[in-house]
Scaffold this motif. Sequence first.
Motif, mmCIF file in Angstrom:
data_model
loop_
_atom_site.group_PDB
_atom_site.id
_atom_site.type_symbol
_atom_site.label_atom_id
_atom_site.label_comp_id
_atom_site.label_asym_id
_atom_site.label_seq_id
_atom_site.Cartn_x
_atom_site.Cartn_y
_atom_site.Cartn_z
ATOM 1 N N PHE A 188 -2.261 -70.738 4.070
ATOM 2 C CA PHE A 188 -0.910 -70.174 3.929
ATOM 3 C C PHE A 188 -0.700 -68.937 4.807
ATOM 4 C CE2 PHE A 188 -2.475 -72.009 -0.010
ATOM 5 C CZ PHE A 188 -1.504 -72.944 -0.308
ATOM 6 N N THR A 189 -1.812 -68.391 5.316
ATOM 7 C CA THR A 189 -1.695 -67.126 6.055
ATOM 8 C C THR A 189 -2.440 -67.152 7.390
ATOM 9 O OG1 THR A 189 -3.569 -66.303 4.746
ATOM 10 C CG2 THR A 189 -1.383 -65.688 3.986
ATOM 11 N N SER A 190 -2.824 -68.360 7.824
ATOM 12 C CA SER A 190 -3.676 -68.460 9.024
ATOM 13 C C SER A 190 -2.977 -67.971 10.292
ATOM 14 C CB SER A 190 -4.131 -69.904 9.204
ATOM 15 O OG SER A 190 -3.004 -70.758 9.277
ATOM 16 N N GLU A 191 -1.644 -68.002 10.299
ATOM 17 C CA GLU A 191 -0.914 -67.568 11.496
ATOM 18 C C GLU A 191 -0.513 -66.097 11.410
ATOM 19 O OE1 GLU A 191 -0.120 -69.991 14.224
ATOM 20 O OE2 GLU A 191 -1.808 -70.784 13.072
ATOM 21 N N SER A 196 13.266 -66.305 6.355
ATOM 22 C CA SER A 196 12.531 -67.071 7.366
ATOM 23 C C SER A 196 13.400 -67.413 8.570
ATOM 24 C CB SER A 196 11.962 -68.348 6.747
ATOM 25 O OG SER A 196 10.854 -68.033 5.914
ATOM 26 N N GLU A 197 14.555 -66.741 8.697
ATOM 27 C CA GLU A 197 15.434 -67.001 9.832
ATOM 28 C C GLU A 197 16.053 -65.703 10.322
ATOM 29 O OE1 GLU A 197 17.972 -70.886 9.339
ATOM 30 O OE2 GLU A 197 17.427 -70.104 7.369
ATOM 31 N N GLU A 198 16.043 -65.504 11.654
ATOM 32 C CA GLU A 198 16.682 -64.318 12.230
ATOM 33 C C GLU A 198 18.151 -64.240 11.839
ATOM 34 O OE1 GLU A 198 15.399 -61.776 13.419
ATOM 35 O OE2 GLU A 198 13.362 -62.479 13.852
ATOM 36 N N LEU A 199 18.764 -65.395 11.703
ATOM 37 C CA LEU A 199 20.188 -65.449 11.324
ATOM 38 C C LEU A 199 20.439 -64.697 10.018
ATOM 39 C CD1 LEU A 199 22.951 -66.783 12.067
ATOM 40 C CD2 LEU A 199 22.281 -68.684 10.623
ATOM 41 N N ILE A 253 4.410 -67.628 6.980
ATOM 42 C CA ILE A 253 3.726 -68.364 5.906
ATOM 43 C C ILE A 253 3.977 -69.872 6.065
ATOM 44 C CG2 ILE A 253 3.646 -68.720 3.404
ATOM 45 C CD1 ILE A 253 4.260 -65.702 3.113
ATOM 46 N N PHE A 254 5.227 -70.223 6.308
ATOM 47 C CA PHE A 254 5.549 -71.650 6.466
ATOM 48 C C PHE A 254 4.904 -72.208 7.731
ATOM 49 C CE2 PHE A 254 8.674 -70.097 3.515
ATOM 50 C CZ PHE A 254 8.699 -71.114 2.573
ATOM 51 N N LYS A 255 4.901 -71.389 8.798
ATOM 52 C CA LYS A 255 4.263 -71.831 10.048
ATOM 53 C C LYS A 255 2.762 -72.019 9.836
ATOM 54 C CE LYS A 255 7.119 -70.164 13.854
ATOM 55 N NZ LYS A 255 7.300 -69.032 14.803
ATOM 56 N N SER A 256 2.163 -71.151 9.021
ATOM 57 C CA SER A 256 0.727 -71.274 8.745
ATOM 58 C C SER A 256 0.430 -72.592 8.052
ATOM 59 C CB SER A 256 0.253 -70.126 7.847
ATOM 60 O OG SER A 256 0.422 -68.885 8.484
ATOM 61 N N ILE A 257 1.265 -72.932 7.063
ATOM 62 C CA ILE A 257 1.055 -74.182 6.320
ATOM 63 C C ILE A 257 1.117 -75.373 7.273
ATOM 64 C CG2 ILE A 257 1.982 -75.682 4.505
ATOM 65 C CD1 ILE A 257 3.055 -73.094 3.134
ATOM 66 N N VAL A 258 2.153 -75.370 8.121
ATOM 67 C CA VAL A 258 2.321 -76.476 9.062
ATOM 68 C C VAL A 258 1.128 -76.547 10.018
ATOM 69 C CG1 VAL A 258 3.732 -77.339 10.981
ATOM 70 C CG2 VAL A 258 4.844 -76.444 8.917
ATOM 71 N N ALA A 259 0.714 -75.398 10.547
ATOM 72 C CA ALA A 259 -0.400 -75.366 11.500
ATOM 73 C C ALA A 259 -1.702 -75.798 10.824
ATOM 74 C CB ALA A 259 -0.551 -73.970 12.091
ATOM 75 N N SER A 260 -1.921 -75.350 9.592
ATOM 76 C CA SER A 260 -3.158 -75.692 8.889
ATOM 77 C C SER A 260 -3.235 -77.183 8.632
ATOM 78 C CB SER A 260 -3.246 -74.954 7.560
ATOM 79 O OG SER A 260 -3.180 -73.576 7.778
ATOM 80 N N VAL A 305 13.832 -75.319 9.515
ATOM 81 C CA VAL A 305 13.314 -74.172 10.268
ATOM 82 C C VAL A 305 11.950 -74.502 10.879
ATOM 83 C CG1 VAL A 305 12.796 -71.701 10.238
ATOM 84 C CG2 VAL A 305 14.618 -72.604 8.783
ATOM 85 N N VAL A 306 11.032 -75.015 10.078
ATOM 86 C CA VAL A 306 9.743 -75.405 10.668
ATOM 87 C C VAL A 306 9.689 -76.901 10.991
ATOM 88 C CG1 VAL A 306 8.417 -73.484 9.695
ATOM 89 C CG2 VAL A 306 8.564 -75.627 8.418
ATOM 90 N N SER A 307 10.838 -77.580 10.796
ATOM 91 C CA SER A 307 10.990 -78.985 11.215
ATOM 92 C C SER A 307 9.887 -79.913 10.725
ATOM 93 C CB SER A 307 11.072 -79.077 12.750
ATOM 94 O OG SER A 307 12.089 -78.252 13.224
#
Lengths: 231, 83
Positions: free
Chosen positions: A126-129, A208-211, A220-227, A24-26
């Motif tokens: 974990f929450t920056s986004e 974590s998925e629209e599906l 949360i996962f996007k925040s981790i990746v971005a951080s 999902v966040v690749s």
Amino acid sequence: MKFGIVILPGSNCDHDAWHVAKNVVSAEAELLWHKETDLKGADCVIIPGGFAYGDYLRAGALAKFAPIMEPIRRHAANGGLVFGICNGFQVLTEVGLLPGALMRNEHLRFLSRDVFLRTEETDTPFTSELQRGQILRVPIAHGEGNYYADDATLDELERNRQVIFRYCDGEGRMTSEANPNGSARNIAGICNASRNVLGMMPHPERCSEELLGNADGLGIFKSIVASLARV
Amino acid sequence: MKATVVVELKPSVLDPQGKAIQHSLSTLGFAGVEDVRVGKLFRITLADIGGQTRDHVESQLRQMCERLLANTVVEHFSYTIEE
């Protein structure tokens, strides 16, 4: 960046977390067996939900003796990210990486349903986004999620803005009706003083998925990746 | 040597399980049950190693409690030793 997802004997959300990290966040993601003594280069270690060691004695109590806990302690001490979800949160309190304890739910029942969370702080990796005050709908599934700490510890958590998520109603009101398990001050998730270790009872990896009908946990996962990309 | 360790919630910590049991006892007709607190009891058999002082055994038991048997954030412990 790389996620390392710990498999303790009795973990059962390890593949869900791995799936979100990988597909999902690749990000790069590797499962880490509890007998490992290094983290295989993981930047963010996830201790997933489940019933580690059958929750014998107390939830999370026996996990602190797993060989992988030593490198996790070192990783946390060096500022590396550690994220405990549900049973993972219980493990982090037992290990001493987070203060307090998770006790039997106030009404004694195992709870498996969606709850609303209010995002209290966004200056964590974990929450920056997320937005301050953002309301997330996230499932819980636990019998021991009743966060307890003495008043002095709770006051210190508040003072240092370590309370990251609180149970709320759909409008963000922090009521006792919205508190599913009796947690002190509606606490659903906290971080350590240096903000690199987060524990939360709700399961963002399950939404974590629209599906799946709900992607509120993805932030949360996007925040981790971005951080970690900023490091 | 046998030791009995009792681990209980601290008095300041609510015990919903104890409350539920207290309520059930009242429902069953037992009058005057004012409070119930639930704890854990461990019976530990220790191998007889010659020359062990009682102090040493007690210190071992305290360490067992602090490191594993009790979560001292919410629980306290007590023990008795039978020679």
